[in-house]
Design an enzyme around this catalytic site. Structure first.
Site, mmCIF file in Angstrom:
data_model
loop_
_atom_site.group_PDB
_atom_site.id
_atom_site.type_symbol
_atom_site.label_atom_id
_atom_site.label_comp_id
_atom_site.label_asym_id
_atom_site.label_seq_id
_atom_site.Cartn_x
_atom_site.Cartn_y
_atom_site.Cartn_z
ATOM 1 N N HIS A 198 0.826 -1.202 0.000
ATOM 2 C CA HIS A 198 0.000 0.000 0.000
ATOM 3 C C HIS A 198 0.864 1.258 0.000
ATOM 4 O O HIS A 198 0.534 2.259 -0.639
ATOM 5 C CB HIS A 198 -0.899 0.004 1.235
ATOM 6 C CG HIS A 198 -2.079 -0.908 1.107
ATOM 7 N ND1 HIS A 198 -2.751 -1.419 2.185
ATOM 8 C CD2 HIS A 198 -2.714 -1.397 0.007
ATOM 9 C CE1 HIS A 198 -3.754 -2.183 1.771
ATOM 10 N NE2 HIS A 198 -3.740 -2.192 0.453
ATOM 11 N N GLU A 441 3.472 -10.507 -23.558
ATOM 12 C CA GLU A 441 4.486 -10.474 -22.505
ATOM 13 C C GLU A 441 4.945 -11.874 -22.117
ATOM 14 O O GLU A 441 5.743 -12.032 -21.192
ATOM 15 C CB GLU A 441 3.943 -9.729 -21.275
ATOM 16 C CG GLU A 441 2.564 -10.162 -20.844
ATOM 17 C CD GLU A 441 1.921 -9.210 -19.854
ATOM 18 O OE1 GLU A 441 2.642 -8.476 -19.158
ATOM 19 O OE2 GLU A 441 0.675 -9.211 -19.768
ATOM 20 N N ASP A 465 7.782 -7.960 -18.503
ATOM 21 C CA ASP A 465 7.592 -9.399 -18.301
ATOM 22 C C ASP A 465 8.166 -10.217 -19.443
ATOM 23 O O ASP A 465 8.673 -11.325 -19.233
ATOM 24 C CB ASP A 465 6.100 -9.719 -18.135
ATOM 25 C CG ASP A 465 5.643 -9.592 -16.688
ATOM 26 O OD1 ASP A 465 6.484 -9.764 -15.785
ATOM 27 O OD2 ASP A 465 4.454 -9.307 -16.455
ATOM 28 N N CYS A 512 4.183 -0.911 -24.270
ATOM 29 C CA CYS A 512 3.892 -0.177 -23.039
ATOM 30 C C CYS A 512 4.855 -0.519 -21.917
ATOM 31 O O CYS A 512 4.687 -0.062 -20.789
ATOM 32 C CB CYS A 512 2.455 -0.422 -22.590
ATOM 33 S SG CYS A 512 2.063 -2.163 -22.308
#
Length: 590
Positions: A198, A441, A465, A512
């Site tokens: 978080h 990926e 990835d 991307c």
């Protein structure tokens, strides 16, 4: 433990948390720590001791509510929900009852008993092989720190007294990162923590550069040392040389927050090479923020909008209604520019509840991405319905993560068709011709790209990835970081194969991953035939300027040459030599 004080430059490797560059003198935020003493109390004092604990919890709740208000203002209501979960930790009645019972039974002071119960809870979580449970331990520990600050004093808020200095600690809470923004802390690093916590979500939203999981950080970084935080590569550089400092100051200048003025100026640049080849430059986004409005006003579209923030901020799947509102707002903000929304790209290591699979030895190769989505069809279909409802502006595309086989595309398209039939029967307006694309990926998807391209509307190459899976290198493992090479010939061949598959099937191919923003890679990718780049917002000005300076024909000749080179080192050397002549300092000026 005293820090090792050395004047020699030292590079410490951690994990990428929040991208960007920060430079400055450092301070240890939690160096003072706590002293928890075991104190026996008389039976007559037990009630007062329990009341003292209760009061400390109430004060901690008040502190956290103030931080939640600041978060709501700076990172928005979705991410501020993180603090609702922390408030639940502080208000856990069962935990309080257990601590109070031990105080009464053992006649011991509140902070000692509370600390003992806390450590019992944290021990099992920290020793877990499960990254989510380890991250949960960090959240619980940081939240409990507020209780101790009221029980025994100790940790003061050093952030307010160290403005414009880099913060170091074993770990930071999400609330402390919110305060970093308030008190102008330029960057941070931690010894503990993972890239999906978080705290990291908040840091990314506020664009505060950070590195986590840096072993021996506090021992190697004395207070007031000059430190560089390289949030792009997961590095903390202590006592940098003059040469290193000059390099990173230039990088920092290029990383500075994108202003409306900068974006408006580059928005006027034609998206074409010098010999007329059209190239689109878009952005990757993962959390709704004020930057969305700036990008939209400058006519910049989104090549990848991650939707995981919905789940990660609350650790629960949102309702269809919640998603519809958020996606609709995003689509409306960017209209008429395109927005590519990727469906949930989560792994079982981040999932809680009944869906959780704690037995996965390697979550990166397991139940994640489209595999997980398809195995939770009700939740997945709710997201697809929400995306379709948000498509009324006809500028939304849907992208599927981690596709490895045709069957995954076919199953998803059936779900989308079923959702469309339902929405039509409900009289909902949506884009019936909405485009569906996939992430490339996984090596199997790149190898099968020619076949996959016949069944989708676009392809998007996720190099982060793709590199890790092609080279069998865990990009989060510091021991094998040197083997993670984006210019490895095998990776380049898979990229070229994917671009050629798109061209042969007359569909768009974008990239991307981080490679799309690498200035050395830009001419090579243009020469390979890539026509859409999606990069971090801070990279847009540089990428667009460089592309506008390139000749496609010269880049094509460069790509032909590079594709014959057998090693990553020689590829990189060839690109550096070419860029020194053809690119130079372009894109590095304001």
């Amino acid at each position: 433990m005293k820090p090792d004080i050395k004047t020699k430059e030292l590079s410490l490797k951690g994990l990428v948390a929040s991208p960007g560059i920060a430079i400055g003198k450092c301070f240890s935020h939690h160096a003072d720590g706590y002293t928890i003493n075991r104190i026996e109390i008389p039976k007559t004092q037990v009630e007062a001791e329990i009341a003292r604990l209760k009061h400390a919890l109430e004060l901690a709740v008040s502190d956290l509510e103030q931080i939640r208000g600041e978060a709501d203002r700076t990172v928005g209501p979705q991410l501020s929900k993180i603090f609702e979960a922390q408030l639940l930790i502080l208000e856990d009645a069962e935990f309080f009852r257990q601590v109070a019972d031990d105080i009464a039974r053992q006649h011991l002071n509140a902070e000692y008993v509370y600390h003992r119960h806390l450590q019992q809870t944290l021990k099992s979580l920290r020793n877990s092989r499960d990254s989510y449970l380890r991250d949960m331990a960090h959240d619980i520990n940081a939240t409990a720190a507020k209780v101790f600050s009221h029980l025994v004093g100790g940790r003061s808020n050093k952030l307010v007294d160290n403005k414009h200095r880099i913060a170091l600690a074993e770990d930071f809470s999400p609330g402390e990162v919110v305060l970093m923004n308030k008190y102008h802390i330029p960057g941070f690093a931690t010894q503990l923590g993972g890239p999906t916590s978080h705290m990291v979500l908040i840091a990314k939203s506020l664009a505060i550069p950070g590195v986590v999981g840096v072993g021996n950080l506090l021992r190697k970084c004395p207070d007031d040392a000059m430190v560089i935080i390289d949030g792009d590569n997961g590095l903390v550089i202590v006592n940098p040389t003059t040469k290193t400092l000059a390099h990173y100051r230039e990088e920092h200048r290029r990383h500075r927050g994108v202003t409306s003025r900068q974006l408006k100026s580059i928005a006027r640049l034609p998206s074409t090479t010098t010999d007329g080849r059209g190239i689109a430059v878009m952005v990757n986004l993962e959390i709704p923020s004020d930057l969305d409005q700036t990008l939209a006003a400058c006519k910049i579209g989104v090549g990848l909008y991650r939707t995981e923030f919905f789940y990660l901020s609350t650790m629960a799947f949102p309702s269809e209604e919640e998603q519809t509102k958020q996606y609709h707002d995003i689509a409306r903000t960017f209209f008429p520019n395109q927005v590519v929304m990727r469906t949930f790209d989560l792994g079982s290591d981040k999932i809680v509840g009944d869906l959780r699979n704690t037995d996965e030895v390697n979550p990166a190769l397991g139940w994640r991405g489209i595999r997980l989505d398809l195995d939770i069809p009700d939740i997945f279909k709710a997201q697809l319905r929400a995306l379709l409802k948000a498509s009324e502006f006809r500028n939304v595309r849907i992208m599927l993560p981690m596709v490895s086989a045709m069957s995954e595309v076919n199953r998803t398209k059936k779900l989308i068709h079923a959702a469309m039939v339902e929405l039509q029967s409900e009289g909902v307006v949506f884009d019936e011709d909405i485009e569906i694309g996939i992430m490339i990926e996984v090596p199997s998807a790149a190898i099968m790209a020619h076949e996959l391209a016949k069944h989708v509307d676009f392809l998007s190459i996720g190099t982060n990835d793709l590199i890790q899976y092609t080279l069998a290198v865990d990009r989060g493992n510091k021991r094998v970081t040197s083997l993670y090479r984006q210019f490895h010939p095998a990776v380049l061949r898979l990229i070229k194969m994917t671009i050629e598959a798109g061209a042969a099937n007359e569909i768009d191919v974008s990239m991307c991953g981080e490679m799309a923003g690498n200035r050395l890679a830009l001419p090579l990718l243009v020469g390979m035939g890539l026509t859409t780049f999606s990069v971090a917002p801070t990279r847009v000005p540089e990428v667009k300027k460089i592309i506008a300076s390139l000749s496609y024909e010269e880049c094509r000749q460069l790509a032909e040459k590079v594709m014959t080179i057998p090693t990553a080192d020689r590829v990189e050397a060839a690109l550096q030599e070419w860029c020194a002549t053809h690119v130079g300092q372009i894109g590095m000026e304001d």
